[in-house]
Design a protein around this motif. Structure first.
Motif, PDB file in Angstrom:
ATOM      1  N   CYS A 193     -40.671  26.859 -45.056  1.00 28.43           N
ATOM      2  CA  CYS A 193     -41.421  25.716 -44.536  1.00 28.43           C
ATOM      3  C   CYS A 193     -42.159  24.995 -45.676  1.00 28.43           C
ATOM      4  CB  CYS A 193     -42.409  26.180 -43.471  1.00 28.43           C
ATOM      5  SG  CYS A 193     -43.496  24.884 -42.853  1.00 28.43           S
ATOM      6  N   SER A 198     -39.009  22.212 -40.023  1.00 34.92           N
ATOM      7  CA  SER A 198     -39.780  22.836 -41.095  1.00 34.92           C
ATOM      8  C   SER A 198     -39.239  24.178 -41.557  1.00 34.92           C
ATOM      9  CB  SER A 198     -41.227  23.025 -40.641  1.00 34.92           C
ATOM     10  OG  SER A 198     -41.262  23.994 -39.599  1.00 34.92           O
ATOM     11  N   ASN A 199     -38.245  24.719 -40.881  1.00 34.17           N
ATOM     12  CA  ASN A 199     -37.688  26.048 -41.173  1.00 34.17           C
ATOM     13  C   ASN A 199     -38.547  27.183 -40.645  1.00 34.17           C
ATOM     14  OD1 ASN A 199     -35.148  25.597 -42.795  1.00 34.17           O
ATOM     15  ND2 ASN A 199     -36.619  24.380 -43.955  1.00 34.17           N
ATOM     16  N   LEU A 200     -39.570  26.869 -39.854  1.00 32.15           N
ATOM     17  CA  LEU A 200     -40.326  27.944 -39.210  1.00 32.15           C
ATOM     18  C   LEU A 200     -39.458  28.644 -38.170  1.00 32.15           C
ATOM     19  CD1 LEU A 200     -43.858  26.339 -38.798  1.00 32.15           C
ATOM     20  CD2 LEU A 200     -43.187  28.169 -40.358  1.00 32.15           C
TER      21      LEU A 200
END
Length: 169
Positions: A16, A89-91
């Motif tokens: 993120c 965000s890649n969370l």
């Protein structure tokens, strides 16, 4: 799949922060554009992106808090950016770690905040010096022309599938 330093339970947060750094970099200086990029690096570049992302997040949150009393428009615009950055965000697992087109909607908030801050500076300068307003306006117009030119060049990459995929490769 993420490399060594992102293969832990902190991987989503690390990715993120790296994505935030990369996206902010692309919004400020759109160079080395590519349809799909990665932020899963196991070397110094990964560490650098992570640290830069943390600084970016701290700066964004600080600007939101500071501008809350001065300009709710700026706070709202930056919150817009962060809110619409969250899904990419890649969370949460994604099919890529970074894609330019994922920033279309979040960039509205970013550009809105930049315009509001620029307007604030120009109106404050007006009371001090007409020359400052002219210089500021000239710089903003120059930057806008650079971004328009970069957009036109990038749009040429999307003319048809052959050109697009050859540029992507």
């Amino acid at each position: 799949a993420p490399h060594t330093d992102t293969a832990t339970h902190l991987a989503p947060l690390t990715l993120c922060m790296r994505a935030l750094a990369a996206y902010l970099s692309l919004l400020i200086a759109p160079a080395n554009l590519h349809m799909e990029q990665t932020v899963a690096f196991s070397d110094w570049k990964g560490t650098q992106l992570t640290v830069t992302g943390w600084f970016g997040m701290i700066a964004l949150l600080g600007l939101i808090v500071i501008s809350w009393r001065r300009s709710r428009v700026v706070s709202f615009a930056l919150l817009w950016f962060l809110l619409f950055f969250l899904p990419v965000s890649n969370l949460w697992p994604l099919n890529a770690t970074l894609a330019e087109h994922w920033m279309y909607f979040p960039s509205i908030g970013f550009l809105w905040a930049v315009c509001a801050i620029g307007h604030s500076f120009l109106t404050q300068w007006r009371s001090t010096s007409q020359r400052s307003v002219r210089i500021g306006t000239t710089v903003l117009m120059f930057l806008m022309l650079l971004y328009v030119g970069r957009t036109i060049l990038r749009n040429m990459d999307w003319r048809n599938e052959v050109i697009f995929y050859s540029r992507t490769i």
